[in-house]
Each structure stands twice: as structure tokens, then as C-alpha cells.
Design a protein around this motif. Structure first.
Motif, PDB file in Angstrom:
ATOM      1  N   ASN A 197      80.260  70.969  78.486  1.00 54.85           N
ATOM      2  CA  ASN A 197      80.294  69.762  77.638  1.00 54.85           C
ATOM      3  C   ASN A 197      78.923  69.148  77.381  1.00 54.85           C
ATOM      4  OD1 ASN A 197      83.260  69.813  77.726  1.00 54.85           O
ATOM      5  ND2 ASN A 197      83.030  69.102  79.840  1.00 54.85           N
ATOM      6  N   GLN A 198      77.929  70.004  77.113  1.00 48.44           N
ATOM      7  CA  GLN A 198      76.584  69.508  76.846  1.00 48.44           C
ATOM      8  C   GLN A 198      75.995  70.039  75.541  1.00 48.44           C
ATOM      9  OE1 GLN A 198      74.714  67.315  78.829  1.00 48.44           O
ATOM     10  NE2 GLN A 198      76.647  67.022  79.892  1.00 48.44           N
ATOM     11  N   ILE A 199      76.613  71.004  74.912  1.00 46.19           N
ATOM     12  CA  ILE A 199      75.980  71.727  73.806  1.00 46.19           C
ATOM     13  C   ILE A 199      75.684  70.824  72.608  1.00 46.19           C
ATOM     14  CG2 ILE A 199      78.178  72.479  72.830  1.00 46.19           C
ATOM     15  CD1 ILE A 199      74.981  74.585  72.937  1.00 46.19           C
ATOM     16  N   ILE A 200      76.587  69.912  72.261  1.00 46.64           N
ATOM     17  CA  ILE A 200      76.366  69.038  71.109  1.00 46.64           C
ATOM     18  C   ILE A 200      75.236  68.053  71.409  1.00 46.64           C
ATOM     19  CG2 ILE A 200      77.412  67.416  69.507  1.00 46.64           C
ATOM     20  CD1 ILE A 200      78.478  70.287  69.359  1.00 46.64           C
ATOM     21  N   SER A 201      75.207  67.535  72.615  1.00 46.61           N
ATOM     22  CA  SER A 201      74.126  66.613  73.004  1.00 46.61           C
ATOM     23  C   SER A 201      72.782  67.323  72.971  1.00 46.61           C
ATOM     24  CB  SER A 201      74.400  66.056  74.406  1.00 46.61           C
ATOM     25  OG  SER A 201      75.633  65.381  74.455  1.00 46.61           O
ATOM     26  N   TRP A 202      72.740  68.557  73.477  1.00 46.79           N
ATOM     27  CA  TRP A 202      71.495  69.341  73.421  1.00 46.79           C
ATOM     28  C   TRP A 202      71.074  69.567  71.981  1.00 46.79           C
ATOM     29  CZ3 TRP A 202      71.112  73.913  77.426  1.00 46.79           C
ATOM     30  CH2 TRP A 202      71.227  73.393  78.720  1.00 46.79           C
ATOM     31  N   LEU A 203      72.016  69.962  71.132  1.00 47.45           N
ATOM     32  CA  LEU A 203      71.698  70.246  69.734  1.00 47.45           C
ATOM     33  C   LEU A 203      71.108  69.034  69.041  1.00 47.45           C
ATOM     34  CD1 LEU A 203      71.829  71.782  67.032  1.00 47.45           C
ATOM     35  CD2 LEU A 203      74.246  71.136  66.874  1.00 47.45           C
ATOM     36  N   GLN A 204      71.752  67.906  69.172  1.00 47.76           N
ATOM     37  CA  GLN A 204      71.323  66.723  68.417  1.00 47.76           C
ATOM     38  C   GLN A 204      70.001  66.171  68.940  1.00 47.76           C
ATOM     39  OE1 GLN A 204      75.677  65.208  66.869  1.00 47.76           O
ATOM     40  NE2 GLN A 204      74.898  64.292  68.722  1.00 47.76           N
ATOM     41  N   THR A 233      84.882  68.407  75.564  1.00 52.41           N
ATOM     42  CA  THR A 233      84.855  66.947  75.370  1.00 52.41           C
ATOM     43  C   THR A 233      83.603  66.504  74.638  1.00 52.41           C
ATOM     44  OG1 THR A 233      83.860  66.677  77.572  1.00 52.41           O
ATOM     45  CG2 THR A 233      86.257  66.558  77.433  1.00 52.41           C
ATOM     46  N   ASP A 234      82.555  67.298  74.698  1.00 55.65           N
ATOM     47  CA  ASP A 234      81.307  66.961  74.018  1.00 55.65           C
ATOM     48  C   ASP A 234      81.433  67.084  72.501  1.00 55.65           C
ATOM     49  OD1 ASP A 234      78.544  66.209  74.154  1.00 55.65           O
ATOM     50  OD2 ASP A 234      77.993  68.281  73.730  1.00 55.65           O
ATOM     51  N   TYR A 235      82.463  67.774  72.043  1.00 58.12           N
ATOM     52  CA  TYR A 235      82.640  68.002  70.606  1.00 58.12           C
ATOM     53  C   TYR A 235      82.743  66.679  69.830  1.00 58.12           C
ATOM     54  CZ  TYR A 235      84.938  69.634  66.310  1.00 58.12           C
ATOM     55  OH  TYR A 235      85.274  69.892  65.002  1.00 58.12           O
ATOM     56  N   GLY A 236      83.341  65.681  70.433  1.00 54.64           N
ATOM     57  CA  GLY A 236      83.468  64.387  69.773  1.00 54.64           C
ATOM     58  C   GLY A 236      82.161  63.657  69.599  1.00 54.64           C
ATOM     59  N   ASN A 237      81.080  64.107  70.261  1.00 56.88           N
ATOM     60  CA  ASN A 237      79.771  63.460  70.139  1.00 56.88           C
ATOM     61  C   ASN A 237      79.006  63.906  68.904  1.00 56.88           C
ATOM     62  OD1 ASN A 237      80.098  62.031  72.569  1.00 56.88           O
ATOM     63  ND2 ASN A 237      79.376  63.772  73.775  1.00 56.88           N
ATOM     64  N   PHE A 238      79.558  64.821  68.133  1.00 53.90           N
ATOM     65  CA  PHE A 238      78.935  65.235  66.881  1.00 53.90           C
ATOM     66  C   PHE A 238      78.674  64.011  66.007  1.00 53.90           C
ATOM     67  CE2 PHE A 238      79.691  69.969  66.108  1.00 53.90           C
ATOM     68  CZ  PHE A 238      78.371  70.187  65.707  1.00 53.90           C
ATOM     69  N   GLU A 239      77.417  63.798  65.620  1.00 52.07           N
ATOM     70  CA  GLU A 239      77.115  62.773  64.623  1.00 52.07           C
ATOM     71  C   GLU A 239      77.587  63.271  63.259  1.00 52.07           C
ATOM     72  OE1 GLU A 239      76.048  59.807  65.112  1.00 52.07           O
ATOM     73  OE2 GLU A 239      75.634  60.017  67.257  1.00 52.07           O
ATOM     74  N   PRO A 240      78.104  62.384  62.395  1.00 49.65           N
ATOM     75  CA  PRO A 240      78.646  62.829  61.102  1.00 49.65           C
ATOM     76  C   PRO A 240      77.669  63.647  60.279  1.00 49.65           C
ATOM     77  CG  PRO A 240      79.261  60.545  61.519  1.00 49.65           C
ATOM     78  CD  PRO A 240      78.307  60.934  62.600  1.00 49.65           C
ATOM     79  N   GLU A 241      76.395  63.234  60.235  1.00 48.87           N
ATOM     80  CA  GLU A 241      75.438  63.965  59.398  1.00 48.87           C
ATOM     81  C   GLU A 241      75.150  65.360  59.949  1.00 48.87           C
ATOM     82  OE1 GLU A 241      72.993  61.021  61.961  1.00 48.87           O
ATOM     83  OE2 GLU A 241      74.913  61.099  60.893  1.00 48.87           O
ATOM     84  N   ILE A 242      75.204  65.512  61.288  1.00 53.56           N
ATOM     85  CA  ILE A 242      75.000  66.840  61.877  1.00 53.56           C
ATOM     86  C   ILE A 242      76.205  67.729  61.606  1.00 53.56           C
ATOM     87  CG2 ILE A 242      74.473  68.116  63.975  1.00 53.56           C
ATOM     88  CD1 ILE A 242      72.265  66.279  63.182  1.00 53.56           C
ATOM     89  N   LEU A 243      77.399  67.158  61.702  1.00 54.46           N
ATOM     90  CA  LEU A 243      78.606  67.935  61.419  1.00 54.46           C
ATOM     91  C   LEU A 243      78.631  68.372  59.955  1.00 54.46           C
ATOM     92  CD1 LEU A 243      81.302  69.072  62.332  1.00 54.46           C
ATOM     93  CD2 LEU A 243      82.353  66.841  61.852  1.00 54.46           C
ATOM     94  N   VAL A 244      78.194  67.500  59.055  1.00 57.51           N
ATOM     95  CA  VAL A 244      78.137  67.861  57.641  1.00 57.51           C
ATOM     96  C   VAL A 244      77.178  69.033  57.431  1.00 57.51           C
ATOM     97  CG1 VAL A 244      77.309  67.084  55.372  1.00 57.51           C
ATOM     98  CG2 VAL A 244      78.843  65.627  56.719  1.00 57.51           C
ATOM     99  N   CYS A 245      76.021  68.991  58.079  1.00 52.91           N
ATOM    100  CA  CYS A 245      75.071  70.105  57.986  1.00 52.91           C
ATOM    101  C   CYS A 245      75.715  71.401  58.455  1.00 52.91           C
ATOM    102  CB  CYS A 245      73.823  69.813  58.805  1.00 52.91           C
ATOM    103  SG  CYS A 245      72.729  68.562  58.110  1.00 52.91           S
TER     104      CYS A 245
END
Length: 547
Positions: A197-204, A233-245
Motif C-alpha cells: 500500500n505504498q505505490i501510489i504515494s511513491w509515484l506521486q 488501500t493506497d489506491y484511493g490516494n490517487f490525486e485526480p490529475e494523476i489518475l487522469v494522466c
């Protein structure tokens, strides 16, 4: 041959002179004793040797000793570390989260460029203080003591939970060597971060702070393993602009577009839960914000890539019922594409990202792909070939019919061997010697090109692998290609590093190739995806950057 030996003891110097007199090797010798002042050494040399001074060569001193380098750095480092551990002779105190950390200006300035400016530049008020309060996030405050201790010891404990606050502090205080260590750790543990549960936080974080190597690896992992990431659980931490990208990319690996739609719905549900839990907004405010999010992210879901049956099923979705006007419009675009209604399609093509809606991703459904597994890979003989035949639809749109293309896939994981043969030409027979290519090759042949004479497709090769015990899609090779009567074969050479895939049993230290999966790490697993590209498809995708 003439030589000189000089023996010096105190103020006395002794010269032993050997002079070759004739070719038979006879020689004369003489001894010169003198008391001489050190300052007159040069004059003595000239007067004593006279004309022989240019002919003689000084030999080495008889009492010269070999110089040996002694390494006692560990003891010195221990002494420096003791200064911090026992709080000896500190001349400054850093206060973080109410905890005091006595330190030394010299050490802080030598390790951190930010501390160097802060403590040595008289324009900074901190340069005149002996106690400085620093504001850090709770996560950074929790490991600040270890961070400062690294200044003295060069050692720090890192895991998937600690690396982010450590990197944040290293970035903030510009500790370049620690930044490098954190980045290297993250690159080697991307898969571990995903399942913990860290991959989205690392990415952003890395994308925002310019650590593009880590950001690219995180981005690839998410794109190629979106269904795995959506379960964390980290999936919900996606910022909208990053998810759009992310949704704008053509190389997302997913079963079909309907599955990707479900992943986006899950993210929207997590956002609604967060808004209801963490903000004092009214129900009306939450609904307005959710409507904005739905339009922002769902506009990049490619409804034309869903089948008419899947589009019909969406009418029963709770999200469709809530935002009926938006979804009916998107589904209408999809139905127009499948029914051949070119007017609406052309209207959509005029928008900035219109062509992306009609471009397939890397779908792993049976309609577009096949799985090829090579078991007992280490026992496979050199130059072995594995062949697979499968078919995929020749068109994305339903109105074009059910015509399928048949493909022959040859995999050469342990090199290619061309045997010797004879070529008959009008001048006579030419012998072509054997040749060996040390490469990992995948060859794809279109067995029956369509009647139109050629077909344009997107070919994707998905290579499974293991990192930190996590099996995932580790690499994706993608290429657009025209197949026709005169161009039936497409070769992918150097698909993987030959040495990395074919690790010799004694050369890898007992380690298996990262591209072999299964319980015994002896299976090479490839997914071959072939999807048709129509005239309305896009061949490029926007870059993965934050606007």
C-alpha cells in the motif's frame, strides 16, 4: 657504466665512485670523506665530482623504507558517531516535534547544503541561534533522530514505510548522498511497495519532486498491473490529475475497458467515503464535488472500446443512474462507433483527445490476446523454439463483422541459430555459412492478411516477472505495424537481456532470473496482445506529467 652511492650520517657524506676504464670491465674506485655543511651540498657536489657530475646517476638511499597505508577510518568514524550518541561538545540544538537533538554545526554544514546556508549565512536569523525549532510532518519527525544520526555514521535503517519520510528530509535539507540511497532502494522494491500500500504515494511524491527514474518505474507498474493496484488501500490516494494522466495512456494492461471502468468506479467510491469522513461539507457540497470528479475522470474511459453488450449493461449501473446525462452521452459515442454512425464519430474526433477514445489499450481478454508459458525453462536446450497459433478480431467495431486474423508466434528465448544453406542464383550456387544470434526473439507472422491487402495493428508483448516475491507484469514491449502480403513477419529482437534471462546456474549466486515465475521460478510467461488500429485511432498518447 658509472654509478654513485651516497651514504649520509649527520654532517658526513661518503661517495663511492665506480668508473669503467675499458671494455674488459676493469675499474678504479676511490673514497671521499668530508665534513660538509648542509647548505654547501650543491657546491660540494660540483667541486668533488667536477667533470663526472653529468655522467653519474644517484642511486637509492640505503636506509629507505617502504611506505604503507594504514586504514583506521572505522575507529575515526566511531569517535565521530560517539559525539552524537553521547551528546558531547554539541554547539547547536535542533528541536523537532518537541524533542531536542544536540548536534554540531560543523557536521550539519558538511553534510547538508541547507544547513550550511542556514547556519553560516548571517542573513539567516538561525545563524545566530544555539537552538532552532524545525517544522516537520509527523512521519518525518518520527525518524528525524535517525536522519541526523546518518550525518555522523553514514548508516540508516530503510524499509518501505520509512523510505518516504527519509527521502522527504533528504530532499528538504539537500543531503544528496542520502537521496541517492533512497532512490536506489525504491527502484529495487517497487513491487513490494505495491502490495504494501505504498505505490501510489511513491509515484506521486517522486513525480512531484523530480525523481523521474522512480516515478517512471512506479508509473509502469501501475499501468501494467492496474487490477492488482486497485485492490490496495493506497489506491484511493490517487490525486485526480494523476489518475487522469494514467487513463490517457495507451499501454494500460487490463482485461478489457469494462474492467478499467470498474477500477475507476472503485476509486470514486473511495473519494466519496473520504469526503464524508474527513470534511465538514454538507451532502449537497459532497454531491457537487463528486459530480465534478466523475466528469473529470470518466471522460477518459474509452466507452467505444466496450462491446455493445457491455454498454447496455452500464444502463443498470448505480453511477449511470446518478449521473445519467453524462453517461448516456458517453455511451452514445460508443454505440455510434460500433454501428458505423460516422457523423458523431467525426464530431468527437475534432476534440483535443477524441482519437484516444477510439484507440485500444493492451487488453488481455481472449478476443485480443493469448498466453504463452514455457515451463521447465532452465532445461530448455539452446536455440529451442516454441510456437503458438491464435486468432484475433480484425476490427474493433461491431459493424465491420467477425473476420479474424490468424497469427503464428515463434519464441526463441535461448538464441537463434541459422544453419548453413546453399543459395541458388543465376551465377551458380552460393554457400551461406551458419550464423548464431545471441538474442531473445519473438517473431509474429500474419498467416492470412485481410482482402484489403494490409492490416494495421498494435502488438504488445507482456513479460511477467518476479520482484520481492511478487509476480507481476514486469516489462511491456509495444509496437504499431502494418502487415501485408509482402510484410507478413514482425521480429522483436533483444526482447530481454539475454544474460539476465539465461543466468548460468553457477554465475548467478543461486539467484533465478527475475523474468522466470512459478513456485520453482522455472516458467517463462508471455502475453501476446494484437489489437487492430482503425483510421480514427491515435498512435501516440499524452506524456505522463502533471499540468
Amino acid at each position: 657504466m658509472t654509478s654513485i652511492i651516497i651514504l649520509a650520517a649527520g654532517s658526513y657524506m661518503k661517495f663511492e665512485i665506480f668508473k669503467v676504464v675499458n671494455v674488459q670491465g676493469t675499474k678504479t674506485d676511490s673514497w671521499i670523506w668530508c665534513r660538509i655543511n648542509r647548505r654547501s651540498v650543491t657546491n660540494f657536489w660540483k667541486e668533488a665530482l667536477g667533470p663526472f657530475s653529468r655522467k653519474f646517476k644517484a642511486g637509492p638511499s640505503s636506509n629507505a623504507l617502504e611506505i604503507r597505508r594504514v586504514d583506521n577510518s572505522s575507529t575515526v568514524l566511531l569517535k565521530i558517531a560517539t559525539l552524537y550518541a553521547e551528546r558531547l561538545m554539541s554547539d547547536i540544538c535542533l528541536v523537532v516535534g518537541g524533542t531536542e537533538y544536540p548536534a554540531h554545526r560543523l557536521i550539519l554544514c558538511a553534510t547538508s547544503e541547507v544547513f550550511q546556508v542556514m547556519l553560516m549565512n548571517p542573513e539567516w536569523s538561525e545563524s545566530q541561534k544555539s537552538c532552532i525549532v524545525l517544522q516537520e510532518t509527523p512521519a518525518c519527525a518520527a525518524i528525524f533522530g535517525d536522519f541526523i544520526q546518518y550525518f555522523y555514521t553514514g548508516q540508516i535503517r530503510i524499509n518501505h514505510l520509512r523510505v518516504m519520510p527519509i527521502l522527504a528530509l533528504a530532499d528538504k535539507y539537500n543531503v544528496k548522498d542520502l537521496v541517492k540511497l533512497c532512490v536506489e532502494y525504491m527502484c529495487e522494491h517497487i513491487a513490494h511497495a505495491a502490495v504494501n500500500n505504498q505505490i501510489i504515494s511513491w509515484l506521486q511524491y517522486t513525480l512531484t519532486c523530480g525523481h523521474y527514474k522512480v516515478a517512471q518505474m512506479c508509473q509502469n507498474f501501475v499501468k501494467w498491473n492496474i487490477e492488482l493496484v486497485a485492490e490496495t488501500t493506497d489506491y484511493g490516494n490517487f490525486e485526480p490529475e494523476i489518475l487522469v494522466c494514467l487513463l490517457q495512456q495507451n499501454d494500460i494492461v487490463v482485461v478489457n475497458e469494462m474492467t478499467l471502468y470498474s477500477c475507476v468506479v472503485k476509486w470514486l467510491d473511495l473519494q466519496k467515503q473520504r469526503l464524508s469522513r474527513d470534511t465538514p461539507n454538507t451532502v449537497g457540497d459532497i454531491d457537487a464535488h463528486m459530480e465534478q470528479l466523475v466528469v473529470e475522470v470518466m471522460s477518459h474511459v474509452r466507452f467505444p472500446m466496450m462491446s455493445p453488450r457491455q454498454l447496455a449493461d452500464l444502463l443498470l449501473s448505480p453511477l449511470t443512474k446518478t449521473y445519467k446525462e453524462f453517461f448516456v452521452e458517453r455511451m452514445a459515442i460508443g454505440m455510434a462507433f460500433h454501428s458505423g454512425q460516422t457523423d458523431l464519430v467525426q464530431e468527437v474526433l475534432e476534440t483535443d483527445e477524441g482519437r484516444l477514445l477510439f484507440t485500444p489499450r493492451l487488453y488481455t481478454a481472449d478476443t485480443w490476446s493469448t498466453l504463452l508459458s514455457v515451463e521447465n525453462y532452465p532445461l530448455l536446450p539452446a536455440y529451442h523454439t516454441r510456437t503458438l497459433v491464435f486468432s484475433s478480431r480484425s476490427s474493433l467495431a461491431e459493424h465491420a463483422g467477425d473476420h479474424a486474423c490468424e497469427w503464428v508466434v515463434d519464441v526463441y528465448p535461448k538464441g537463434v541459430w541459422f544453419r548453413k544453406f546453399y543459395l541458388i542464383v543465376w551465377q551458380g550456387t552460393v554457400e551461406i555459412p551458419e550464423s548464431v544470434l545471441r538474442t531473445v526473439r519473438v517473431s509474429i507472422m500474419c498467416r492470412d492478411p485481410p482482402p484489403a491487402g494490409h492490416t494495421r495493428v498494435k502488438v504488445g508483448i507482456l513479460i511477467h516477472g518476479v520482484q520481492d516475491g511478487v509476480e507481476h507484469i514486469r516489462m511491456v514491449i509495444e509496437r504499431n505495424h502494418h502487415f501485408g502480403e509482402t510484410d507478413k513477419v514482425l521480429n522483436f529482437d533483444d526482447l530481454l537481456s539475454f544474460d539476465e534471462l539465461n543466468i548460468h546456474p553457477g554465475a548467478g549466486g543461486g539467484k533465478s532470473s527475475p523474468y522466470l515465475v512459478g513456485h520453482n521460478r522455472d516458467i517463462l510467461k508471455l502475453h501476446i496482445v494484437i489489437a487492430p488500429l482503425s483510421d480514427v485511432c491515435s498512435t501516440t498518447a499524452p506524456s505522463f506529467t502533471i499540468k
